[in-house]
Motif scaffolding. Structure first.
Motif, PDB file in Angstrom:
ATOM      1  N   LYS A   1      18.998  90.735  47.564  1.00 10.12           N
ATOM      2  CA  LYS A   1      17.568  91.151  47.438  1.00 10.12           C
ATOM      3  C   LYS A   1      16.799  89.683  47.438  1.00 10.12           C
ATOM      4  N   HIS A   2      17.671  88.771  47.015  1.00  3.90           N
ATOM      5  CA  HIS A   2      17.096  87.164  46.935  1.00  3.90           C
ATOM      6  C   HIS A   2      15.799  87.346  46.165  1.00  3.90           C
TER       7      HIS A   2
ATOM      8  N   LEU B   1      17.696  89.351  59.271  1.00  8.31           N
ATOM      9  CA  LEU B   1      16.338  89.946  59.617  1.00  8.31           C
ATOM     10  C   LEU B   1      16.283  90.473  61.188  1.00  8.31           C
TER      11      LEU B   1
ATOM     12  N   ARG C   1      13.345  86.877  54.040  1.00 12.36           N
ATOM     13  CA  ARG C   1      12.118  88.113  54.291  1.00 12.36           C
ATOM     14  C   ARG C   1      10.855  87.894  54.623  1.00 12.36           C
TER      15      ARG C   1
ATOM     16  N   GLU D   1       6.927  89.411  54.410  1.00 17.69           N
ATOM     17  CA  GLU D   1       6.119  90.112  53.915  1.00 17.69           C
ATOM     18  C   GLU D   1       5.104  91.061  54.913  1.00 17.69           C
TER      19      GLU D   1
END
Length: 336
Positions: free
Chosen positions: A31-32, A65, A94, A96
């Motif tokens: 999840k970093h 990703l 990630r 957003e």
């Protein structure tokens, strides 16, 4: 050839790893949660420059990703070396969710849409009043893309010392688009930048325009001196400008809080990715009049209820004309 029995215990036997048993695959991704937040400033051949705690950091997109690409304006999460020192590289883990997206295609026959800028608050459409001549069809297309992507348009007219803005202002008056008229003298003195800056404070503004209209010159007047980009000139024979901006770049707004995103000069703005039925949402005063429209009405046909709605005095006829001009733009090439 050396052979071993069924129950050998020699310690020199090479054991092959079991790919299924030694390291089982998992669909669970980290999840970093400790990742740092950043904003993408520019993208160059797979390397992304991001701003993390006021520090520029070079990063690459994490393999996890997949094909999801980050663009200028994206809010991202990064891990790794965030020092920003030379030869260091962070990793974007990630991207957003985006608040707005400015998209375009190369032309109306190209099915591949390109995201130009993410999370911009408004789109500044820069057009020269002369040298080169205004291109209303290109302006219309930029307006459609802005309305569809959730950006507020701002019309910036340059070179008013060469031609008056009256005709262009009359054409877009019914759209209630904020506008700024500038001259070359004002650009040199800084007066134009001050008036444009009033519309940019506290916002992320993407600038788009045909080559040669003075877009990059205006952007340079709005950003710190050490962040300015090269400018070109207009060819006297073709009336076209030379592309001096080859990639989108987010720059801090000088003298106020905000960001300016300079984008490459465009000679076409394809709208193949846009559903014409969404354009009506840019005209909230006309939306109630569509309740009597037939199913799947394009709002540009004989049975459209908007004609009677406007005739009854519920809305300005010029607004309906502007809507239909933009709808027609979606189906028409810029050179028509």
């Amino acid at each position: 050839m050396r052979r071993y029995g069924k129950h050998t215990d020699e310690d020199d036997i090479r054991q092959r790893p079991n790919r299924k048993g030694n390291r089982p695959r998992s669909n669970i991704r980290p999840k970093h949660e400790d990742a740092a937040e950043g904003m993408v400033l520019t993208v160059d051949r797979g390397r992304l420059t991001c701003l993390v705690d006021e520090q520029p950091v070079i990063a690459m997109k994490a393999r996890e990703l997949g094909r999801k690409a980050a663009v200028v304006g994206d809010r991202v999460a990064l891990v790794g070396d965030l020092s920003g020192k030379k030869d260091t590289l962070a990793r974007i883990v990630r991207i957003e969710e985006r608040d707005s997206v400015l998209r375009r295609t190369a032309d109306d026959d190209d099915p591949y849409e390109r995201v130009v800028v993410a999370n911009a608050d408004q789109l500044a459409i820069v057009t020269a009043l002369a040298d080169p001549e205004p291109r209303p069809r290109l302006i219309d297309r930029c307006l459609v893309a802005a309305f569809d992507g959730g950006l507020t348009p701002l019309l910036v007219m340059t070179k008013s010392d060469l031609a008056p803005p009256d005709e262009l202002l009359e054409l877009y008056g019914a759209l209630d688009i904020p506008f700024v008229v500038t001259s070359r003298e004002e650009l040199e003195s800084g007066g134009a930048a001050d008036r444009v800056r009033e519309h940019l404070a506290g916002k992320i503004t993407a600038f788009v325009g045909h080559s040669g209209v003075g877009k990059t010159t205006l952007v340079n007047a709005l950003v710190p001196q050490d962040r300015r980009r090269l400018t070109g000139h207009v060819n006297a024979v073709t009336g076209r400008g030379r592309h001096t901006t080859t990639s989108a770049l987010a720059l801090p707004l000088y003298g106020a809080d905000g960001w300016v995103v300079d984008t490459p000069g465009v000679r076409s703005f394809g709208l193949a990715h846009i559903d014409p039925s969404r354009v009506i949402h840019a005209f909230p005063d006309l939306v109630p009049g569509t309740e009597g429209c037939p199913r799947a009405c394009s709002h540009d046909e004989q049975d459209c209820a908007l004609d009677a709605w406007v005739a009854e005095g519920h809305a300005d006829p010029a607004r309906l004309y502007s809507l239909r001009r933009l709808l027609a733009t979606r189906e028409r090439r810029e050179g028509d």
